[in-house]
Design a protein around this motif. Structure first.
Motif, PDB file in Angstrom:
ATOM      1  N   UNK A   1      41.491  28.822  47.066  1.00  7.77           N
ATOM      2  CA  UNK A   1      41.855  29.844  48.028  1.00  7.77           C
ATOM      3  C   UNK A   1      41.396  31.219  47.546  1.00  7.77           C
ATOM      4  N   UNK A   2      41.686  31.521  46.273  1.00  8.41           N
ATOM      5  CA  UNK A   2      41.287  32.826  45.754  1.00  8.41           C
ATOM      6  C   UNK A   2      39.767  32.932  45.642  1.00  8.41           C
ATOM      7  N   UNK A   3      39.111  31.830  45.354  1.00  8.50           N
ATOM      8  CA  UNK A   3      37.652  31.825  45.310  1.00  8.50           C
ATOM      9  C   UNK A   3      37.053  32.121  46.670  1.00  8.50           C
ATOM     10  N   UNK A   4      37.671  31.584  47.727  1.00  6.97           N
ATOM     11  CA  UNK A   4      37.203  31.852  49.087  1.00  6.97           C
ATOM     12  C   UNK A   4      37.331  33.335  49.416  1.00  6.97           C
ATOM     13  N   UNK A   5      38.485  33.927  49.072  1.00  6.73           N
ATOM     14  CA  UNK A   5      38.677  35.367  49.316  1.00  6.73           C
ATOM     15  C   UNK A   5      37.646  36.156  48.521  1.00  6.73           C
ATOM     16  N   UNK A   6      37.410  35.753  47.274  1.00  3.13           N
ATOM     17  CA  UNK A   6      36.454  36.478  46.435  1.00  3.13           C
ATOM     18  C   UNK A   6      35.047  36.388  47.026  1.00  3.13           C
ATOM     19  N   UNK A   7      34.674  35.227  47.549  1.00  4.62           N
ATOM     20  CA  UNK A   7      33.327  35.073  48.120  1.00  4.62           C
ATOM     21  C   UNK A   7      33.174  35.813  49.444  1.00  4.62           C
ATOM     22  N   UNK A   8      34.229  35.942  50.215  1.00  5.53           N
ATOM     23  CA  UNK A   8      34.153  36.592  51.527  1.00  5.53           C
ATOM     24  C   UNK A   8      34.077  38.108  51.396  1.00  5.53           C
ATOM     25  N   UNK A   9      34.693  38.668  50.367  1.00  8.72           N
ATOM     26  CA  UNK A   9      34.657  40.123  50.199  1.00  8.72           C
ATOM     27  C   UNK A   9      33.235  40.570  49.881  1.00  8.72           C
ATOM     28  N   UNK A  10      32.778  41.649  50.554  1.00 10.98           N
ATOM     29  CA  UNK A  10      31.399  42.108  50.335  1.00 10.98           C
ATOM     30  C   UNK A  10      31.278  43.005  49.097  1.00 10.98           C
ATOM     31  N   UNK A  11      30.068  43.135  48.590  1.00 11.30           N
ATOM     32  CA  UNK A  11      29.767  44.077  47.518  1.00 11.30           C
ATOM     33  C   UNK A  11      29.781  43.463  46.145  1.00 11.30           C
ATOM     34  N   UNK A  12      29.509  44.325  45.128  1.00 10.62           N
ATOM     35  CA  UNK A  12      29.529  43.855  43.729  1.00 10.62           C
ATOM     36  C   UNK A  12      30.965  43.587  43.265  1.00 10.62           C
ATOM     37  N   UNK A  13      31.105  43.058  42.057  1.00  8.17           N
ATOM     38  CA  UNK A  13      32.426  42.618  41.588  1.00  8.17           C
ATOM     39  C   UNK A  13      33.428  43.756  41.484  1.00  8.17           C
ATOM     40  N   UNK A  14      32.973  44.991  41.225  1.00  6.79           N
ATOM     41  CA  UNK A  14      33.895  46.127  41.124  1.00  6.79           C
ATOM     42  C   UNK A  14      34.546  46.399  42.474  1.00  6.79           C
ATOM     43  N   UNK A  15      33.747  46.428  43.528  1.00  6.66           N
ATOM     44  CA  UNK A  15      34.315  46.676  44.855  1.00  6.66           C
ATOM     45  C   UNK A  15      35.153  45.481  45.318  1.00  6.66           C
ATOM     46  N   UNK A  16      34.734  44.267  44.968  1.00  3.47           N
ATOM     47  CA  UNK A  16      35.535  43.089  45.302  1.00  3.47           C
ATOM     48  C   UNK A  16      36.902  43.162  44.615  1.00  3.47           C
ATOM     49  N   UNK A  17      36.906  43.598  43.343  1.00  7.23           N
ATOM     50  CA  UNK A  17      38.161  43.713  42.602  1.00  7.23           C
ATOM     51  C   UNK A  17      39.083  44.736  43.250  1.00  7.23           C
ATOM     52  N   UNK A  18      38.535  45.886  43.644  1.00  4.41           N
ATOM     53  CA  UNK A  18      39.346  46.937  44.272  1.00  4.41           C
ATOM     54  C   UNK A  18      39.884  46.463  45.616  1.00  4.41           C
ATOM     55  N   UNK A  19      39.045  45.792  46.412  1.00  4.34           N
ATOM     56  CA  UNK A  19      39.511  45.278  47.703  1.00  4.34           C
ATOM     57  C   UNK A  19      40.547  44.163  47.524  1.00  4.34           C
ATOM     58  N   UNK A  20      40.346  43.301  46.533  1.00  6.42           N
ATOM     59  CA  UNK A  20      41.316  42.236  46.281  1.00  6.42           C
ATOM     60  C   UNK A  20      42.654  42.830  45.824  1.00  6.42           C
ATOM     61  N   UNK A  21      42.593  43.859  45.001  1.00  9.19           N
ATOM     62  CA  UNK A  21      43.807  44.537  44.568  1.00  9.19           C
ATOM     63  C   UNK A  21      44.514  45.194  45.765  1.00  9.19           C
ATOM     64  N   UNK A  22      43.741  45.807  46.667  1.00  4.15           N
ATOM     65  CA  UNK A  22      44.315  46.389  47.881  1.00  4.15           C
ATOM     66  C   UNK A  22      44.970  45.340  48.769  1.00  4.15           C
ATOM     67  N   UNK A  23      44.339  44.167  48.885  1.00  8.51           N
ATOM     68  CA  UNK A  23      44.934  43.084  49.662  1.00  8.51           C
ATOM     69  C   UNK A  23      46.244  42.610  49.043  1.00  8.51           C
ATOM     70  N   UNK A  24      46.267  42.525  47.720  1.00  5.47           N
ATOM     71  CA  UNK A  24      47.475  42.108  47.020  1.00  5.47           C
ATOM     72  C   UNK A  24      48.610  43.110  47.223  1.00  5.47           C
ATOM     73  N   UNK A  25      48.314  44.392  47.086  1.00  7.20           N
ATOM     74  CA  UNK A  25      49.322  45.436  47.289  1.00  7.20           C
ATOM     75  C   UNK A  25      49.792  45.440  48.741  1.00  7.20           C
ATOM     76  N   UNK A  26      48.873  45.264  49.686  1.00  9.19           N
ATOM     77  CA  UNK A  26      49.253  45.213  51.101  1.00  9.19           C
ATOM     78  C   UNK A  26      50.149  44.032  51.414  1.00  9.19           C
TER      79      UNK A  26
END
Length: 87
Positions: free
Chosen positions: A1-26
């Protein structure tokens, strides 16, 4: 599940990490603001097992005895530890 979210998020790993962190906080914010308060009344944590009220007399119809004015209350088996033991 987390791999799917990681693959769907656009951009390099830094932006993916920031967006994933934002999703977690949301998601955590939505849970704290809406889900947990909605579930709280249905949880048994606030149910008391002991009910308060008037003390029950020893035998049916026996009045509760109050100490007379100036008289010490009856011994209840508790130790008074407010004094330091010196009389």
């Amino acid at each position: 599940m987390y791999g799917l979210i990681w693959r769907v998020l656009p951009g390099p790993w830094v932006s993916k990490f920031i967006m994933a962190l934002g999703l977690l906080v949301g998601a955590a914010t939505l849970l704290w603001m809406f889900a947990f308060p909605a579930l709280s009344p249905h949880m048994p944590f606030n149910d008391g097992a002991v009910e308060g009220g008037e003390p029950v007399p020893a035998e049916e119809g026996a009045p509760l005895e109050e100490p007379a004015e100036g008289e010490a209350p009856p011994e209840d088996g508790l130790v008074d530890d407010t004094t330091d033991g010196q009389g």
